[in-house]
Each structure stands twice: as structure tokens, then as C-alpha cells.
Design a protein around this motif. Structure first.
Motif, PDB file in Angstrom:
ATOM      1  N   GLN A  33       0.923  -1.182  -0.152  1.00 64.24           N
ATOM      2  CA  GLN A  33       0.002   0.182  -0.126  1.00 64.24           C
ATOM      3  C   GLN A  33       1.044   1.244   0.064  1.00 64.24           C
ATOM      4  O   GLN A  33       2.078   1.238   0.320  1.00 64.24           O
ATOM      5  CB  GLN A  33      -0.913  -0.139   1.263  1.00 64.24           C
ATOM      6  N   ARG A 183       2.801   5.556  -9.729  1.00 66.00           N
ATOM      7  CA  ARG A 183       1.618   4.865  -9.428  1.00 66.00           C
ATOM      8  C   ARG A 183       1.522   3.438 -10.331  1.00 66.00           C
ATOM      9  O   ARG A 183       1.248   2.595  -9.654  1.00 66.00           O
ATOM     10  CB  ARG A 183       0.114   5.673  -9.538  1.00 66.00           C
ATOM     11  N   ARG A 187       2.184  -0.104  -8.705  1.00 66.37           N
ATOM     12  CA  ARG A 187       1.004  -1.216  -8.596  1.00 66.37           C
ATOM     13  C   ARG A 187       1.633  -2.471  -9.328  1.00 66.37           C
ATOM     14  O   ARG A 187       1.221  -3.647  -9.157  1.00 66.37           O
ATOM     15  CB  ARG A 187      -0.212  -0.561  -9.241  1.00 66.37           C
ATOM     16  N   SER A 192       5.379  -1.599  -1.297  1.00 62.55           N
ATOM     17  CA  SER A 192       4.844  -0.612  -0.060  1.00 62.55           C
ATOM     18  C   SER A 192       5.707   0.556  -0.368  1.00 62.55           C
ATOM     19  O   SER A 192       6.770   0.691  -0.907  1.00 62.55           O
ATOM     20  CB  SER A 192       5.398  -1.246   1.113  1.00 62.55           C
ATOM     21  N   SER A 207      -2.474   7.899  -2.836  1.00 62.65           N
ATOM     22  CA  SER A 207      -2.395   7.109  -1.674  1.00 62.65           C
ATOM     23  C   SER A 207      -3.485   6.447  -1.132  1.00 62.65           C
ATOM     24  O   SER A 207      -4.768   7.046  -1.424  1.00 62.65           O
ATOM     25  CB  SER A 207      -2.335   8.091  -0.409  1.00 62.65           C
ATOM     26  N   ASP A 208      -3.371   5.236  -0.281  1.00 66.21           N
ATOM     27  CA  ASP A 208      -4.400   4.367  -0.103  1.00 66.21           C
ATOM     28  C   ASP A 208      -4.703   4.823   1.605  1.00 66.21           C
ATOM     29  O   ASP A 208      -5.692   4.813   2.074  1.00 66.21           O
ATOM     30  CB  ASP A 208      -3.734   2.966   0.138  1.00 66.21           C
ATOM     31  N   PRO A 223      -7.477   5.858   6.429  1.00 67.94           N
ATOM     32  CA  PRO A 223      -7.770   5.710   4.973  1.00 67.94           C
ATOM     33  C   PRO A 223      -7.938   7.162   4.019  1.00 67.94           C
ATOM     34  O   PRO A 223      -8.539   7.905   4.798  1.00 67.94           O
ATOM     35  CB  PRO A 223      -9.222   5.098   5.049  1.00 67.94           C
ATOM     36  N   GLU A 225      -9.527   8.385   1.578  1.00 70.02           N
ATOM     37  CA  GLU A 225     -10.801   9.033   1.118  1.00 70.02           C
ATOM     38  C   GLU A 225     -11.660   9.489   2.874  1.00 70.02           C
ATOM     39  O   GLU A 225     -12.112  10.643   2.760  1.00 70.02           O
ATOM     40  CB  GLU A 225     -11.592   8.206   0.850  1.00 70.02           C
TER      41      GLU A 225
END
Length: 330
Positions: A33, A183, A187, A192, A207-208, A223, A225
Motif C-alpha cells: 500500500q 503509481r 502497482r 509498499s 495514497s491508500d 484511509p 478518502e
């Protein structure tokens, strides 16, 4: 893959009367993450990153990778860092191929041909022509140099990548391309990542998890959001209110809150109680009934609050935010 854990980490310079740049920080970067670390200049973000890779002294606490103290890992641990300035992070006398080759762990790829092929693969991974391997850094643009710095970090076969303000020294026209590359690589490789920035749009894009740092401490984490749409700490809300967007800011509370327009506290002599109380728009400067902020440290029981917010009154003051759905990286 392994978690990167900052376990009550402190970094102090200059002995007892010096500066505590990072103060008892606890933060986890979960495997695979991206944790975005945000805060204003001088908050301790870069010092925390440098402590992870051994460039700043860990005065107290531990930095753990997979449960093992990074100071006990091999000379080239599976933890790599990309620095802010692409102009100073590469040796100007070494070709980019030599710089990348130098970062490949010994014994992994025996033979010049194998190492040359690996350099070509890494350059292609960061969207650079392998023919660039023979060029010197001075022959490349800032964006190209930052891509080389990323390739060099990946050559070390990291499990965790730390990126410290890697777009702030670049022209706006190339920032977005570099962020898209980061990004994509993260992925594709399942890395990490601890991504440090003062730009909230960038943090939201990548970001997560978001962690907010102020005066050497983490004041909110959760988190992405949730933190960006329902921030619990007044400092996080102030950062969002100050962030430019198509609608003047990311924050829309529907109310006019007074803001303490003062300088941050002296990091050599941080205030007692809540470190943000000298600037807080909902603290004792504007609410006489909140003397608790002057006396009690809210970080001590932060884990019991939403987003581990270091604020005694976080549940009373949180607001819903309106963040444009189309918000993206620069």
C-alpha cells in the motif's frame, strides 16, 4: 512483502538542548500500500524518511521492516529512497547506466551482460530509452533525472520505496507524468511506499492511507478518502482549507471558522498540551472553555479516537468536506 513500522521513533539533533525533529512517531506502511505523509515544511516528514534509511539518527524507538530492526538488516536492505532534488541525487561524473548498475546488489546478476540487460529493463520500466544508459545526468532534463533516480532505487530490489517530495523540484508540466509513472510502477511491482508531499492533491491521487504530521508528531492517520472527506484534526482541516482547487479550496464547511493567523510554535520549545493550540481555530484561543488543550497532551489517547486524531475535541468539531470528484494530480 513486509510492513514498514515506525515504532515510537524519535530523532533528536544537538543533545538534550537540541531539536527533536521527530517525536515518538508511530506509523505503519502496510505491505503493498501507499501511505501519503503530508504536513507543512519543518514538520519532520523528511527527517522521518531519512531515519528509515539510516541517514538520520534514531534517538529512540525502532524502525522495523518485517518485524526486524532496519539497523540489523544487511548493508543494502530492501528499503530504498528517492530524493527530492534530481539534480543532486545523481553523481554528475557517472553515466546513468553506471549509477543504476552501482545500486544492483552484489551477486544478484553476475556478468556485465546481465547487468547491462538489467539496466535496459529498468530504464524501460521508467519509460526511458535504454540508449540513455551512456548519457551523463547533465544531458537529461529534470523529469528524466527523476526517472533515473527511480530506476536506481528499483535496482536495489526494494520491498519498500520512500519518495520524498519527488515532484516539487520539477516543472508543473512534467509533474503529472512522473506521478503517473510512480503509481504505475508501484502497482505493477506491488511495492509498499511512503510518499511524502505537502501537496494534498498529489497525496489524494496516490495514497491508500493518509498520515498528517505537525511539529514532529502524527496528528491524524486513516484511509485516504476518510481523512480527506471527514478530517478529525483541526490542522488537517486547515491544510484542506488552504489547498487550491477549482473551487478555491478542498474544504467547504458551510461556516466561517476563525483561524489563528500566527506562526507555528518554536520546535526547540514546543508548547505544553496540544502542540497545535497556539494556532487552532477551535482551541483555547477562541474557546475559553477549552483550557484542557493547554495542559493535556492529546497524543496519549489518540488511538481511541477516529483516525487516531491528536485532538481532545475531534468528535465535536469534525466536518464533512466537499472534494471535487474530478480532482487529480497536477
Amino acid at each position: 512483502m513486509s510492513d514498514l513500522v515506525f515504532d515510537a521513533v524519535s530523532v533528536r539533533y544537538g543533545g538534550r538542548r537540541g531539536l527533536t525533529a521527530v517525536d515518538h512517531v508511530g506509523l505503519t506502511v502496510p505491505s503493498g500500500q501507499v501511505v501519503g505523509l503530508v504536513g507543512e515544511s519543518g514538520s519532520g516528514k523528511s527527517t522521518l524518511a531519512r531515519a528509515a534509511v539510516g541517514l538520520s539518527p534514531v534517538t529512540a524507538g525502532r524502525v522495523l521492516l518485517g518485524g526486524v530492526d532496519v539497523r540489523k538488516l544487511p548493508r543494502r536492505p530492501p528499503l530504498q529512497m528517492v530524493f527530492q532534488d534530481p539534480y543532486s541525487s545523481l553523481d554528475p561524473r557517472m553515466s546513468i547506466g553506471e549509477s543504476i548498475t552501482e545500486a544492483i546488489p552484489r551477486g544478484v546478476l553476475p556478468g556485465r551482460a546481465a547487468r547491462r540487460d538489467e539496466v535496459a529493463r529498468l530504464l524501460e520500466l521508467v519509460n526511458l530509452d535504454p540508449d540513455r544508459a551512456g548519457h551523463l545526468p547533465g544531458q537529461l532534463s529534470g523529469g528524466q533525472r527523476q526517472r533515473v533516480a527511480l530506476a536506481r532505487a528499483l535496482a536495489g530490489r526494494p520491498e519498500v520505496l520512500i519518495a520524498d517530495e519527488i515532484t516539487s523540484a520539477l516543472d508543473v508540466s512534467v509533474q503529472g507524468a512522473v506521478l503517473n509513472l510512480v503509481r504505475s510502477v508501484q502497482r505493477r511491482l506491488g511495492l509498499s511506499m511512503l510518499f511524502i508531499s505537502h501537496n494534498l492533491a498529489v497525496i489524494r491521487y496516490l495514497s491508500d492511507i493518509v498520515a498528517v504530521m505537525y511539529l514532529g508528531r502524527i496528528v491524524e492517520v486513516g484511509p485516504a478518502e476518510q481523512v480527506l472527506t471527514d478530517p478529525q484534526h483541526p490542522y488537517t482541516r486547515d491544510l484542506l482549507a488552504a489547498a487550491p482547487s477549482a473551487h478555491t479550496s478542498l474544504l467547504d464547511t458551510g461556516a466561517d471558522e476563525p483561524t489563528a493567523d500566527v506562526e507555528p510554535a518554536d520546535p526547540h520549545h514546543p508548547p505544553a498540551g496540544c502542540r497545535y493550540h497556539t494556532r487552532c481555530p477551535v482551541g483555547p484561543l477562541v474557546r475559553a472553555d477549552r483550557g484542557l488543550c493547554l495542559q493535556a497532551d492529546p497524543t496519549e489517547d489518540a488511538a481511541q479516537r477516529r483516525h487516531s486524531a491528536a485532538c481532545h475535541f475531534s468528535e465535536n468539531e469534525s466536518h464533512k468536506l466537499a472534494i471535487p470528484r474530478g480532482a487529480s494530480a497536477p
